[in-house]
Design a protein around this motif. Structure first.
Motif, PDB file in Angstrom:
ATOM      1  N   LEU A  82     -10.138 137.700  50.528  1.00 49.38           N
ATOM      2  CA  LEU A  82     -10.951 137.427  51.708  1.00 49.38           C
ATOM      3  C   LEU A  82     -11.175 135.935  51.885  1.00 49.38           C
ATOM      4  CD1 LEU A  82     -13.662 140.180  51.163  1.00 49.38           C
ATOM      5  CD2 LEU A  82     -11.632 140.300  52.643  1.00 49.38           C
ATOM      6  N   HIS A  83     -11.399 135.259  50.752  1.00 46.30           N
ATOM      7  CA  HIS A  83     -11.733 133.834  50.807  1.00 46.30           C
ATOM      8  C   HIS A  83     -11.604 133.259  49.406  1.00 46.30           C
ATOM      9  CE1 HIS A  83     -13.629 130.271  52.473  1.00 46.30           C
ATOM     10  NE2 HIS A  83     -14.587 130.298  51.574  1.00 46.30           N
ATOM     11  N   CYS A  84     -11.231 132.003  49.317  1.00 48.98           N
ATOM     12  CA  CYS A  84     -11.248 131.289  48.045  1.00 48.98           C
ATOM     13  C   CYS A  84     -12.291 130.189  48.144  1.00 48.98           C
ATOM     14  CB  CYS A  84      -9.880 130.698  47.719  1.00 48.98           C
ATOM     15  SG  CYS A  84      -8.729 131.926  47.114  1.00 48.98           S
ATOM     16  N   MET A  85     -13.227 130.222  47.233  1.00 42.79           N
ATOM     17  CA  MET A  85     -14.252 129.182  47.178  1.00 42.79           C
ATOM     18  C   MET A  85     -13.720 128.053  46.315  1.00 42.79           C
ATOM     19  SD  MET A  85     -17.707 131.451  46.554  1.00 42.79           S
ATOM     20  CE  MET A  85     -18.725 130.011  46.269  1.00 42.79           C
ATOM     21  N   ARG A  86     -13.885 126.831  46.784  1.00 46.61           N
ATOM     22  CA  ARG A  86     -13.472 125.669  46.016  1.00 46.61           C
ATOM     23  C   ARG A  86     -14.696 124.824  45.702  1.00 46.61           C
ATOM     24  NH1 ARG A  86     -13.682 121.675  49.535  1.00 46.61           N
ATOM     25  NH2 ARG A  86     -13.418 122.173  51.707  1.00 46.61           N
ATOM     26  N   GLU A  87     -14.498 123.853  44.844  1.00 44.50           N
ATOM     27  CA  GLU A  87     -15.580 122.973  44.430  1.00 44.50           C
ATOM     28  C   GLU A  87     -16.367 122.475  45.637  1.00 44.50           C
ATOM     29  OE1 GLU A  87     -15.857 118.581  42.409  1.00 44.50           O
ATOM     30  OE2 GLU A  87     -14.331 119.964  41.683  1.00 44.50           O
ATOM     31  N   GLY A  88     -17.687 122.510  45.526  1.00 45.58           N
ATOM     32  CA  GLY A  88     -18.546 122.013  46.592  1.00 45.58           C
ATOM     33  C   GLY A  88     -18.812 123.022  47.688  1.00 45.58           C
ATOM     34  N   GLU A 142     -19.029 128.037  59.476  1.00 47.50           N
ATOM     35  CA  GLU A 142     -17.746 127.517  58.972  1.00 47.50           C
ATOM     36  C   GLU A 142     -16.903 128.646  58.399  1.00 47.50           C
ATOM     37  OE1 GLU A 142     -16.613 124.119  58.259  1.00 47.50           O
ATOM     38  OE2 GLU A 142     -18.282 123.046  59.160  1.00 47.50           O
ATOM     39  N   ARG A 143     -17.524 129.519  57.604  1.00 45.77           N
ATOM     40  CA  ARG A 143     -16.781 130.618  56.992  1.00 45.77           C
ATOM     41  C   ARG A 143     -16.284 131.588  58.056  1.00 45.77           C
ATOM     42  NH1 ARG A 143     -20.179 132.560  53.160  1.00 45.77           N
ATOM     43  NH2 ARG A 143     -19.831 130.634  52.061  1.00 45.77           N
ATOM     44  N   PHE A 147     -12.469 132.916  58.719  1.00 48.09           N
ATOM     45  CA  PHE A 147     -12.065 134.312  58.837  1.00 48.09           C
ATOM     46  C   PHE A 147     -11.357 134.584  60.164  1.00 48.09           C
ATOM     47  CE2 PHE A 147     -15.567 135.428  55.671  1.00 48.09           C
ATOM     48  CZ  PHE A 147     -14.683 135.566  54.625  1.00 48.09           C
ATOM     49  N   VAL A 148     -11.856 134.017  61.246  1.00 46.94           N
ATOM     50  CA  VAL A 148     -11.196 134.193  62.548  1.00 46.94           C
ATOM     51  C   VAL A 148      -9.794 133.592  62.500  1.00 46.94           C
ATOM     52  CG1 VAL A 148     -11.267 133.493  64.979  1.00 46.94           C
ATOM     53  CG2 VAL A 148     -13.323 134.392  63.882  1.00 46.94           C
ATOM     54  N   GLY A 149      -9.679 132.412  61.896  1.00 43.15           N
ATOM     55  CA  GLY A 149      -8.359 131.793  61.756  1.00 43.15           C
ATOM     56  C   GLY A 149      -7.420 132.631  60.910  1.00 43.15           C
ATOM     57  N   MET A 150      -7.936 133.236  59.824  1.00 43.43           N
ATOM     58  CA  MET A 150      -7.107 134.097  58.980  1.00 43.43           C
ATOM     59  C   MET A 150      -6.661 135.342  59.735  1.00 43.43           C
ATOM     60  SD  MET A 150      -9.064 133.736  55.264  1.00 43.43           S
ATOM     61  CE  MET A 150      -8.713 135.406  54.825  1.00 43.43           C
ATOM     62  N   LEU A 151      -7.554 135.918  60.523  1.00 42.58           N
ATOM     63  CA  LEU A 151      -7.202 137.104  61.300  1.00 42.58           C
ATOM     64  C   LEU A 151      -6.114 136.766  62.316  1.00 42.58           C
ATOM     65  CD1 LEU A 151      -7.680 140.049  62.043  1.00 42.58           C
ATOM     66  CD2 LEU A 151      -9.491 139.276  63.592  1.00 42.58           C
ATOM     67  N   ALA A 152      -6.290 135.660  63.021  1.00 42.17           N
ATOM     68  CA  ALA A 152      -5.279 135.249  63.999  1.00 42.17           C
ATOM     69  C   ALA A 152      -3.943 134.980  63.300  1.00 42.17           C
ATOM     70  CB  ALA A 152      -5.749 134.014  64.757  1.00 42.17           C
ATOM     71  N   ALA A 153      -3.996 134.282  62.164  1.00 46.92           N
ATOM     72  CA  ALA A 153      -2.763 133.966  61.435  1.00 46.92           C
ATOM     73  C   ALA A 153      -2.055 135.236  60.967  1.00 46.92           C
ATOM     74  CB  ALA A 153      -3.071 133.059  60.244  1.00 46.92           C
ATOM     75  N   SER A 154      -2.831 136.215  60.508  1.00 49.26           N
ATOM     76  CA  SER A 154      -2.208 137.451  60.012  1.00 49.26           C
ATOM     77  C   SER A 154      -1.502 138.213  61.118  1.00 49.26           C
ATOM     78  CB  SER A 154      -3.248 138.345  59.335  1.00 49.26           C
ATOM     79  OG  SER A 154      -4.100 138.939  60.284  1.00 49.26           O
ATOM     80  N   ARG A 155      -1.923 137.998  62.340  1.00 52.10           N
ATOM     81  CA  ARG A 155      -1.317 138.714  63.466  1.00 52.10           C
ATOM     82  C   ARG A 155      -0.253 137.902  64.189  1.00 52.10           C
ATOM     83  NH1 ARG A 155      -6.536 141.982  65.900  1.00 52.10           N
ATOM     84  NH2 ARG A 155      -6.921 143.121  63.987  1.00 52.10           N
ATOM     85  N   GLY A 160       5.693 132.651  55.793  1.00 53.88           N
ATOM     86  CA  GLY A 160       5.745 131.283  55.281  1.00 53.88           C
ATOM     87  C   GLY A 160       4.672 130.404  55.886  1.00 53.88           C
ATOM     88  N   MET A 161       4.414 130.567  57.167  1.00 45.63           N
ATOM     89  CA  MET A 161       3.378 129.777  57.836  1.00 45.63           C
ATOM     90  C   MET A 161       1.988 130.214  57.391  1.00 45.63           C
ATOM     91  SD  MET A 161       4.752 127.435  59.546  1.00 45.63           S
ATOM     92  CE  MET A 161       3.382 126.876  60.534  1.00 45.63           C
ATOM     93  N   ARG A 162       1.803 131.509  57.112  1.00 43.82           N
ATOM     94  CA  ARG A 162       0.505 131.979  56.613  1.00 43.82           C
ATOM     95  C   ARG A 162       0.207 131.371  55.245  1.00 43.82           C
ATOM     96  NH1 ARG A 162       2.155 137.330  58.597  1.00 43.82           N
ATOM     97  NH2 ARG A 162       2.360 138.012  56.440  1.00 43.82           N
ATOM     98  N   VAL A 163       1.212 131.303  54.378  1.00 41.33           N
ATOM     99  CA  VAL A 163       1.037 130.699  53.057  1.00 41.33           C
ATOM    100  C   VAL A 163       0.692 129.218  53.210  1.00 41.33           C
ATOM    101  CG1 VAL A 163       2.216 130.043  50.918  1.00 41.33           C
ATOM    102  CG2 VAL A 163       2.467 132.364  51.830  1.00 41.33           C
TER     103      VAL A 163
END
Length: 180
Positions: A82-88, A142-143, A147-155, A160-163
């Motif tokens: 769903l999401h990767c949390m990074r430092e900060g 922000e999150r 998520f909206v960007g991930m949904l659009a990208a998945s569709r 390769g572009m999603r990665v």
């Protein structure tokens, strides 16, 4: 993470990490003390679970160092991130606000150093601090954009572009609502 980095992060400690945040610096002294006294530090090895789906939500998480993965497992055993949390980055506020059981697993992808704010302290801050609430709204907004960007990208995007997009999200400063 090398040993020196982990030791450096642990030397900075909770107070150094918290003092990087406007919401914390804007708190009156008694609330800053409450946060500092009630917060916990935790280190996690790669693959170690921080929270599990179906469990009560007990903490708000601030990632001092490392990467955490929020993911779900389907009935067929397939996992999806769903999401990767990074430092900060802070996370887990949605489940705390809804007062529901956690809907996802949270595990460490790398050696990680985590700040855990108990739900009771989180609620006190939410009831007492406009700056804290502004931070939560910005963080969730922000999150939601991610998520909206991930949904659009998945569709719309090829694999390769999603990665490539996912890697850029991990490297970007979006979602890092520190003292800026």
């Amino acid at each position: 993470m090398d040993t020196w980095t982990l030791e450096r992060d642990q030397a900075v400690g909770l107070s150094g990490f918290l003092e990087k945040w406007l919401w914390y610096c804007a708190l009156p002294a008694e609330l800053r003390s409450l946060v500092l006294e009630s917060a916990l530090e935790r280190t996690a090895a790669p693959g170690e679970y921080i929270a599990r789906a179906g469990e009560p939500c007990t903490h708000w998480y601030g990632l001092m160092h490392g990467f955490l993965q929020m993911y779900v497992v389907g009935a067929d055993g397939a996992e999806t991130t769903l999401h990767c949390m990074r430092e900060g980055v802070w996370g887990g506020e949605g489940s705390l606000l809804k007062k529901e059981l956690r809907q996802y697993d949270l595990r460490s992808l790398t050696p990680s150093h985590i700040c855990l704010i108990p739900v009771s302290t989180f609620e006190t801050l939410r009831q007492s601090s406009i700056e804290f609430n502004h931070f939560l709204c910005n963080n969730m907004n922000e999150r939601m954009g991610v998520f909206v960007g991930m949904l659009a990208a998945s569709r719309l995007l090829r694999p390769g572009m999603r990665v490539a997009r996912a890697l850029l999200m991990l490297a970007s400063n979006r979602g890092n609502t520190r003292m800026s």
